[in-house]
Motif scaffolding. Structure first.
Motif, mmCIF file in Angstrom:
data_model
loop_
_atom_site.group_PDB
_atom_site.id
_atom_site.type_symbol
_atom_site.label_atom_id
_atom_site.label_comp_id
_atom_site.label_asym_id
_atom_site.label_seq_id
_atom_site.Cartn_x
_atom_site.Cartn_y
_atom_site.Cartn_z
ATOM 1 N N ASP A 295 37.598 22.193 8.210
ATOM 2 C CA ASP A 295 37.093 20.866 7.858
ATOM 3 C C ASP A 295 37.696 20.459 6.512
ATOM 4 O O ASP A 295 38.460 21.227 5.910
ATOM 5 N N ARG A 345 35.449 23.666 13.180
ATOM 6 C CA ARG A 345 35.334 23.209 11.798
ATOM 7 C C ARG A 345 34.049 23.755 11.182
ATOM 8 O O ARG A 345 33.053 23.935 11.878
ATOM 9 N N ASP A 347 31.990 22.221 9.403
ATOM 10 C CA ASP A 347 30.885 21.257 9.456
ATOM 11 C C ASP A 347 30.444 20.916 10.875
ATOM 12 O O ASP A 347 29.633 20.009 11.067
ATOM 13 N N ASP A 373 29.560 29.177 8.479
ATOM 14 C CA ASP A 373 30.790 28.565 7.985
ATOM 15 C C ASP A 373 31.320 29.405 6.837
ATOM 16 O O ASP A 373 30.573 29.805 5.943
#
Length: 501
Positions: A295, A345, A347, A373
């Motif tokens: 991201d 990603r 996010d 993440d």
């Protein structure tokens, strides 16, 4: 850009500012002369109006209305030629121009209006020529950026070429790339609002008190791949609009690659993801490839989908690739037996992964897990934690251990369970290795069913009597009582940590 300030700086013209210094940075796009009393009716904005005021002599009361009308019409500046009707600029004219912030300058008698007109037009032409040269250099740079760096590089080159903020959104209006830096949240909201009004429009402009938002659709035929937004203090000029159009074309081509090229790239990314998960290869080259999945903050996360068998996993992988190819981030999907690993990603929310699971879950038996993440270099750890989450998920469900604050997401806890399982489950693993059985898989199915014989037998694909016989054998090997809830809970936690070993 040709401004009033530039015009007054041309010494050969001998122009003297008399009022309206606040408007010196107004832009000029032409110079005209007129002696009409209602000259403002014939102006379109951006002009420098030259007049001798011959029809305005003898009555100072006309100046306020005359200048206000010109200012409302968008006239950039007024030049009064002295030596005809006036020997100097009237005080009433100066006071009104100062109030309006409308630049007012004196033109000496020897200077013809045509010299001023020619100077303005020559400067505008020179500026346009410079812009064209700049654009001619920027276009090849943008093309090379598209070939070597993809959509993010195109956005960066465009932002540098036009001197404004540029942001690329995918069809869900998530940010794919932005330059320079991030776009203000308020401007991003404006861009999304413009798109929401008419998602299929080729372009739209929204002017606010402090910014102008320009939005263009990125697509091919009836398909919309995303939207490109430009934010700046003023609307893009002709050259900037040309460069924006070039960028949109490059982005559309980038997203609509020939099918075989796209599939070859997916296969390459699959191999890169496998190497990252395995940890056998590391280095800047692999990181640069994996960066394509990140991201804007440089974060990635993993999702793991578990299917009933290899064939179901192969079908699931194809469907995941087809779905993810519609997004801007590069597609990273790797199949390992009956499991499919996807790099997303950072996010990407759990709701998105849940939609993917629903799409590939034909018979309701597939499960999925979502990892945290992480930085690109730690993607392997996110994959391992996603695998733990996947093993803890019931059929048809998505598990996010970090999102749910599960104890399995805590490193020391996982390590302790791994150490315990190595000792306690050793007899079971030895039996499976020596006899070619899968009692460990049977035990996991039984524990995940919370001891429900019917559900566990269906999950293991055996008759209840067969399941009972296997559980009795497991109890003997482990010297454990599986009717005890605490024993079942401890063994389940140990088995779920197998994904990180």
């Amino acid at each position: 850009m040709t401004t009033v300030r530039w015009l007054l700086a041309q010494r050969r013209l001998g122009l003297s500012l008399r009022a309206g210094a606040d408007g010196l940075d107004r832009t000029l796009d032409c110079a005209v002369s007129s002696e009409l009393l209602d000259a403002g009716e014939w102006m379109s904005g951006g002009e420098v109006l030259l007049t001798t005021g011959m029809r305005l002599t003898g009555n100072d009361s006309v100046w306020p209305g005359y200048l206000r009308h010109l200012d409302e019409a968008g006239v950039a500046a007024v030049g009064l030629g002295v030596g005809f009707g006036f020997d100097e600029v009237p005080r009433a004219m100066i006071d009104t121009a100062d109030d309006l912030g409308l630049p007012l300058f004196e033109v000496p008698l020897p200077i013809p209006f045509s010299a001023i007109t020619r100077a303005v037009l020559d400067q505008i032409a020179a500026h346009r020529s410079t812009q064209l040269v700049t654009a001619s250099k920027a276009q090849p740079r943008m093309t090379r950026a598209a070939a070597s760096g993809g959509s993010g590089a195109v956005v960066r080159e465009l932002a540098e070429a036009i001197g404004q903020h540029v942001v690329l959104l995918d069809p869900t209006l998530a940010v794919v790339a932005a330059a320079p830096g991030t776009v203000r949240a308020s401007d991003l909201d404006r861009i999304r609002e413009v798109v929401a009004r008419d998602p299929e429009t080729a372009g739209a402009v929204w002017m606010t008190g402090d910014a102008t938002v320009t939005v263009g659709r990125v697509g091919s035929g009836g398909r919309t791949f995303g939207h490109l937004g430009v934010v700046g203090p003023v609307a893009p000029d002709d050259i900037a609009r040309m460069l924006v159009g070039h960028a949109i074309s490059l982005l559309a081509i980038e997203h609509a690659k020939p099918r075989q090229v796209a599939r070859d790239l997916v296969d390459l990314h699959s191999d890169a993801l496998a190497l990252a998960v395995d940890g056998s290869v590391a280095g800047p080259g692999l990181s640069r490839i994996l960066d394509r999945a990140a991201d804007p903050a440089g974060k990635v996360r993993a999702a793991v989908f578990a299917f009933t068998d290899d064939d179901a996993a192969a079908r699931g992988r194809r469907r995941l690739v087809d779905e993810l190819e519609h997004r801007w981030p590069a597609v990273f999907v790797h199949r390992d037996g009956a499991e499919v690993i996807v790099a997303l990603r950072g996010d990407d929310a759990g709701a998105f992964v849940a939609r993917l699971l629903k799409m590939v879950n034909d018979n309701g038996s597939a499960a999925a897990g979502l990892g945290p993440d992480v930085e690109v270099g730690e993607l392997g750890e996110s994959v391992r934690q996603a695998a733990v989450a996947c093993r803890s998920a019931a059929a048809g469900q998505l598990a996010d251990l970090h999102g749910s604050r599960s104890v399995l997401a805590i490193d020391p806890v996982r390590q302790a369970l791994t150490d315990a399982s190595a000792q306690q489950l050793a007899p079971l693993r030895t039996h499976d290795a020596e006899h070619g059985t899968d009692l460990q898989g049977t035990l996991l199915a039984f524990l995940q069913a919370n001891g429900n014989w019917g559900v566990a037998a269906a999950a293991a694909g055996v008759h209840r009597h067969t399941l009972r016989h296997r559980i009795e054998r497991i109890e003997d090997l482990l010297d454990a009582d599986l009717s005890d809830a605490r024993t079942r809970a401890e063994l389940l936690l140990m088995l779920l940590t197998e994904a990180v070993r």
